[in-house]
Design an enzyme around this catalytic site. Structure first.
Site, PDB file in Angstrom:
ATOM      1  N   ASP A 153       0.838  -1.206   0.000  1.00 24.24           N
ATOM      2  CA  ASP A 153       0.000   0.000   0.000  1.00 24.24           C
ATOM      3  C   ASP A 153       0.873   1.255   0.000  1.00 24.24           C
ATOM      4  OD1 ASP A 153      -1.898   1.985   0.357  1.00 24.24           O
ATOM      5  OD2 ASP A 153      -3.043   0.849   1.839  1.00 24.24           O
ATOM      6  N   HIS A 156      -3.424  -1.545  -1.769  1.00 21.72           N
ATOM      7  CA  HIS A 156      -4.569  -0.829  -1.219  1.00 21.72           C
ATOM      8  C   HIS A 156      -5.847  -1.299  -1.922  1.00 21.72           C
ATOM      9  CE1 HIS A 156      -6.336   2.689   0.829  1.00 21.72           C
ATOM     10  NE2 HIS A 156      -7.106   2.788  -0.235  1.00 21.72           N
TER      11      HIS A 156
END
Length: 412
Positions: free
Chosen positions: A172, A203
């Site tokens: 992420d 993400h």
């Protein structure tokens, strides 16, 4: 069972809408679903519906209403650009106030069981808000998926009174390894906080249909989330009894309709070695009716060996036995009855959603089955027949009989 409600803001500045999904039972613990940056779109409503299937009254408030009510964006580049604008214009303090207002209204709904407290599950922006809700509201349990910016607000952590679970993605870019390390170190003293990082995913790994969706990570995170919610809020279901009833309909009364009634609206079954079963109600019904429930040999029996029951999953270890007097489509497809006796160790991994079966993964040693019906010659191969079942029951039977070199290590 869903509807839209209006929630008055705590500061008296107006009101905002919220989507509510109610379990089929008509009642359950209440949870807030905190939105992504794309608004209360079809994905967020489907998420609420999913948690309603799990037994929760799930409410999704429109947290962008102070900028523009009713935002529903997709995931195109243009939508993403708009979503970033709304995120940048979002007033976090007011957003947390709106979550508290949502919790207040949730407690007034007749369907909500108020004695157990309330929960919150948030994604993306909502994952960030889950942390702040744990710090600033009276929520009993908060779960955040890939929240960003938490490392800059760790001074609020001492105010956390309930349980908090944070799911992060290893790749992420909005919450990198350094940020996660800072968060983990700061929150480690609080034993009611759990932090998980999912390797190799990005993400939004839990956004179904999204470009970064990862099924394995999403399933693991979902299982942990439900385990946390059930621990703090309930509801409690007797999964063992539900599974026993399902098996009774499959192998005892052999009733397809009753079998399907124990499952969610769109279940699936996968017999791993032969890849037989069905995905979705229509295909699974067809499979059960024509190739499973009515097609098994009359003496087919299950002898349980062990059972492990979790929050929303059950693992059964058992011996299945039968005489191969009929063609067993799901296990031995295309092989005419041989009249031979079969005994197989088997493992069933059964996932539930609320009080209904969601899916089954069934495992066994196909080579052992083929040896026992005489279509696979075990000579020179590291495979065994019914001995695998016998040794599972009696562990004192000889080990390593297939290892030609076993004798060479004697005395060492």
């Amino acid at each position: 069972m869903s509807r839209t409600l209006t929630i008055p803001a705590l500061d008296g500045s107006g009101s905002f809408s919220a989507y509510v999904a109610v379990p089929a039972s008509g009642h359950g613990p209440g949870i807030v679903i905190a939105q992504e940056i794309f608004g209360v779109n079809a994905n967020m409503r489907a998420t609420a519906d999913l948690y309603a299937e799990e037994g929760y009254v799930a409410i999704v408030p429109d947290l962008f209403w102070r900028q523009k009510p009713g935002i529903e964006l997709g995931y195109t580049p243009a939508d993403f650009e708009q979503a970033i604008g709304y995120f940048q214009g979002f007033d976090l303090d007011k957003g947390i106030e709106d979550i508290q207002a949502t919790l207040n209204l949730l407690r007034t709904l007749p369907e909500v069981e108020t004695s157990v407290g309330q929960g919150l599950v948030g994604f993306c922006l909502g994952g960030r808000l889950a942390y702040f809700a744990a710090c600033r509201t009276d929520v009993s349990v908060a779960v955040g998926y890939y929240g960003m910016g938490i490392e800059h607000a760790l001074d609020e952590a001492p105010k956390i009174k309930g349980r908090l679970v944070l799911h992060f993605a290893e790749l992420d870019g909005y919450c990198d390894a350094a940020a996660r390390a800072t968060i983990t170190e700061a929150l480690a003293p609080n034993k009611r906080i759990e932090i998980y990082t999912y390797p190799g995913v990005e993400h939004a790994f839990a956004r179904l249909g999204g470009m970064h969706f990862d099924k394995l990570a999403s399933m693991m995170a979902q299982q942990r989330t439900i385990a946390t919610l059930k621990r703090e809020l309930g509801p409690d279901y007797d999964l063992s009894a539900l599974w026993d009833k399902h098996c009774e309909y499959e192998f005892g009364t052999r009733n397809v309709e009753d079998t399907m009634a124990t499952m969610v609206a769109e279940p699936y079954v996968n017999h791993i070695p032969t890849m037989t079963g069905g995905v979705g109600y229509k295909q699974l019904y067809r499979f059960y009716k024509n190739h499973f429930v009515h097609g098994n040999p009359p003496d087919m029996a299950l002898r349980p060996l062990s059972r492990t029951v979790g929050s929303n999953q059950l693992v059964d270890e058992f011996i299945m036995s039968f005489t191969h007097t009929t063609e067993v489509d799901w296990m031995l497809p295309g092989i005419a009855p041989t009249g031979r006796k079969v005994e197989l160790p088997m493992l069933g991994v059964v996932r539930f959603r609320g009080d209904k079966l969601c899916h089954e993964h069934i495992y066994w040693d196909q080579a052992s089955a083929l040896v026992q019906i005489g279509v696979l010659d075990p000579a020179g191969l590291p495979v065994a027949g019914a001995e695998t079942a016998h040794k599972l029951i009696d562990e004192t039977l000889p080990s390593n009989t297939l290892m030609a070199r076993w004798k060479t290590s004697e005395g060492t």
